[in-house]
Design a protein around this motif. Sequence first.
Motif, PDB file in Angstrom:
ATOM      1  N   LEU A 105       0.838  -1.172   0.067  1.00  0.00           N
ATOM      2  CA  LEU A 105      -0.082   0.122  -0.059  1.00  0.00           C
ATOM      3  C   LEU A 105       0.901   1.191   0.060  1.00  0.00           C
ATOM      4  O   LEU A 105       0.537   2.213  -0.492  1.00  0.00           O
ATOM      5  N   ARG A 106       2.063   1.281   0.903  1.00  0.00           N
ATOM      6  CA  ARG A 106       2.963   2.381   0.705  1.00  0.00           C
ATOM      7  C   ARG A 106       3.414   2.592  -0.496  1.00  0.00           C
ATOM      8  O   ARG A 106       3.366   3.772  -0.980  1.00  0.00           O
ATOM      9  N   ARG A 107       4.052   1.593  -1.145  1.00  0.00           N
ATOM     10  CA  ARG A 107       5.106   1.820  -2.271  1.00  0.00           C
ATOM     11  C   ARG A 107       4.341   1.556  -3.624  1.00  0.00           C
ATOM     12  O   ARG A 107       4.526   2.194  -4.481  1.00  0.00           O
ATOM     13  N   GLU A 108       3.250   0.693  -3.666  1.00  0.00           N
ATOM     14  CA  GLU A 108       2.458   0.436  -4.922  1.00  0.00           C
ATOM     15  C   GLU A 108       1.025   0.236  -4.695  1.00  0.00           C
ATOM     16  O   GLU A 108       0.470  -0.919  -5.039  1.00  0.00           O
ATOM     17  N   PRO A 109       0.323   1.474  -4.303  1.00  0.00           N
ATOM     18  CA  PRO A 109      -1.112   1.286  -3.832  1.00  0.00           C
ATOM     19  C   PRO A 109      -1.864   1.067  -5.254  1.00  0.00           C
ATOM     20  O   PRO A 109      -1.469   1.789  -6.229  1.00  0.00           O
ATOM     21  N   GLY A 163       4.180   7.968  -0.771  1.00  0.00           N
ATOM     22  CA  GLY A 163       4.547   6.592  -0.305  1.00  0.00           C
ATOM     23  C   GLY A 163       5.933   6.418  -0.334  1.00  0.00           C
ATOM     24  O   GLY A 163       6.473   5.629   0.222  1.00  0.00           O
ATOM     25  N   SER A 164       6.776   7.103  -1.324  1.00  0.00           N
ATOM     26  CA  SER A 164       7.924   6.999  -1.736  1.00  0.00           C
ATOM     27  C   SER A 164       8.784   8.051  -1.408  1.00  0.00           C
ATOM     28  O   SER A 164       9.933   8.388  -1.921  1.00  0.00           O
ATOM     29  N   ASP A 165       8.072   9.085  -0.780  1.00  0.00           N
ATOM     30  CA  ASP A 165       8.808  10.218  -0.319  1.00  0.00           C
ATOM     31  C   ASP A 165      10.148  10.007   0.935  1.00  0.00           C
ATOM     32  O   ASP A 165       9.548   9.556   1.775  1.00  0.00           O
ATOM     33  N   PRO A 166      11.443  10.145   0.524  1.00  0.00           N
ATOM     34  CA  PRO A 166      12.272   9.998   1.456  1.00  0.00           C
ATOM     35  C   PRO A 166      12.167  11.095   2.476  1.00  0.00           C
ATOM     36  O   PRO A 166      12.924  10.524   3.598  1.00  0.00           O
ATOM     37  N   ALA A 167      11.748  12.048   2.565  1.00  0.00           N
ATOM     38  CA  ALA A 167      11.307  12.838   3.706  1.00  0.00           C
ATOM     39  C   ALA A 167      10.544  12.042   4.735  1.00  0.00           C
ATOM     40  O   ALA A 167      10.671  12.650   6.034  1.00  0.00           O
ATOM     41  N   VAL A 168       9.754  11.174   4.496  1.00  0.00           N
ATOM     42  CA  VAL A 168       8.924  10.366   5.548  1.00  0.00           C
ATOM     43  C   VAL A 168       9.325   9.052   5.740  1.00  0.00           C
ATOM     44  O   VAL A 168       9.402   8.384   6.620  1.00  0.00           O
ATOM     45  N   PHE A 169       9.689   8.363   4.500  1.00  0.00           N
ATOM     46  CA  PHE A 169      10.010   6.790   4.561  1.00  0.00           C
ATOM     47  C   PHE A 169      11.662   6.759   4.094  1.00  0.00           C
ATOM     48  O   PHE A 169      11.776   6.755   2.764  1.00  0.00           O
ATOM     49  N   PRO A 170      12.429   6.266   4.952  1.00  0.00           N
ATOM     50  CA  PRO A 170      13.843   6.117   4.884  1.00  0.00           C
ATOM     51  C   PRO A 170      13.983   4.999   3.615  1.00  0.00           C
ATOM     52  O   PRO A 170      13.031   4.006   3.900  1.00  0.00           O
ATOM     53  N   ARG A 202      12.908   0.212  -0.779  1.00  0.00           N
ATOM     54  CA  ARG A 202      13.265  -1.039  -0.074  1.00  0.00           C
ATOM     55  C   ARG A 202      12.064  -1.541   0.212  1.00  0.00           C
ATOM     56  O   ARG A 202      11.097  -0.765   1.166  1.00  0.00           O
ATOM     57  N   MET A 203      11.358  -2.915   0.039  1.00  0.00           N
ATOM     58  CA  MET A 203      10.175  -3.459   0.735  1.00  0.00           C
ATOM     59  C   MET A 203      10.483  -3.939   2.142  1.00  0.00           C
ATOM     60  O   MET A 203      11.377  -4.907   2.089  1.00  0.00           O
ATOM     61  N   CYS A 204      10.043  -3.183   3.089  1.00  0.00           N
ATOM     62  CA  CYS A 204      10.361  -3.610   4.451  1.00  0.00           C
ATOM     63  C   CYS A 204       9.213  -4.044   5.403  1.00  0.00           C
ATOM     64  O   CYS A 204       8.767  -3.109   5.807  1.00  0.00           O
ATOM     65  N   PRO A 205       8.713  -4.960   5.261  1.00  0.00           N
ATOM     66  CA  PRO A 205       7.534  -5.403   6.143  1.00  0.00           C
ATOM     67  C   PRO A 205       7.944  -5.058   7.593  1.00  0.00           C
ATOM     68  O   PRO A 205       9.106  -5.435   8.036  1.00  0.00           O
TER      69      PRO A 205
END
Length: 424
Positions: A298-302, A336-343, A347-350
Amino acid sequence: MLSDGRPAGDAVHAAESLGLLDLFGDSFVRDPYPWLDRLRAEAPVHQDPGTGLWLVSRHQDIRRALLDTDRFLPDNAQNAVTPLPVAVMRVLVRAGFTLPAALANNGTPSHAGLRRVVMRFFDARSVTAAVPMIERIADELLDRIPGGDIDLFIPFAQILPCRVLMELLGIRGVDPATLIAWSDAALELFWGRPSLARQLELAELVAEFHQWLTATVRDDDAPPGSFVRALADHRLPDGTPLDVPTAVAACFFVFVAGQSTTGQLIATVLSRALADPGVWRGAAEEAGLAEAWVEEVLRREPPVTTWRRVTAEATRLGGVELPAGAQVLLMLMGSGSDPAVFPDPERMCPGRANARRHLAFGAGRHLCPGATLARTEAAVALRAAARRLPSVRPADPQVEPPMLGLLSFRAPLRVAVERQPRRP
């Protein structure tokens, strides 16, 4: 000099290079991430010359627009992206087709009450109670999967959410395959870029869909406890009964979102898990992994990649002045791929600590009412498929599947797998 410190010449260059972006083109549909990264870095609020839409790609700006319902209105959320010619409009008009403000496109006081009607069927308690039913349907569908090479898209990813929706809402008298065809046609007609000949084909299906919905809403024999009965019993803020066109519009949105987009989510979840054998094996055995994988997808590929808003007045967003009436496209996938929010966003990181900060379901007043159901169905689907089909692998990992590439919807249209030979 711009408000973020960049020279004005840089903005001109960025706009010129981003002018090559085609939101319906194969390059963007196949791999949107380089384009989304460039938009965020070079022109976070960028007017697309092809569509006239203002593309908003940074998480903070998208969230602000979703929450500021006074300045960013939902009125254009379900408008046809590609203008409908007179010949197509005739088909729809003959069927009495109309989509008055109901849910996603409703910024009026009636929205809250209609949303409460929907939430009675999709809140956490209702979804938790429905889990055994979802698991039963998933097992029934997997029981029918033949041996050998198979495609999990149509017989499993698509059918599962349709049948679940029918049971939850008390829908009867229609085949799931027909509902899926109608729903998919609506998506393509209103969010695609079809040719005139294709628009005419789609309009016939959408007209059938609308006529069936209208007949269903007007049916006095709707079962007690069903969604249609709840709409019939609903009263608007002024105390008047909900009119038929608005009830039909509410059904239209719920049926499309509840089956097509959830089917797209399931297809993506399965496809990406199959590409990672550790996730496929673990989903069947490790508690919570299926749910965590769904959240990362959902984050990376909704499945819902963008959503539209229109400005009620001149306003400033992301350092850019937008005029009143600006048609805004919120790039939910990019957020969902904004590096300011998600380091390390690629990378898919469950189990990512802040995974649920994504905006795949929107935010605020118009947060998707079916979010809990979609998450649950996708996790059940992955867990059931991984448990029942432990020896499958992608049929041809070197070949990308065909992709649904509409303005606001993206997903693989095939999940082809082959069974690995059993070890002696």
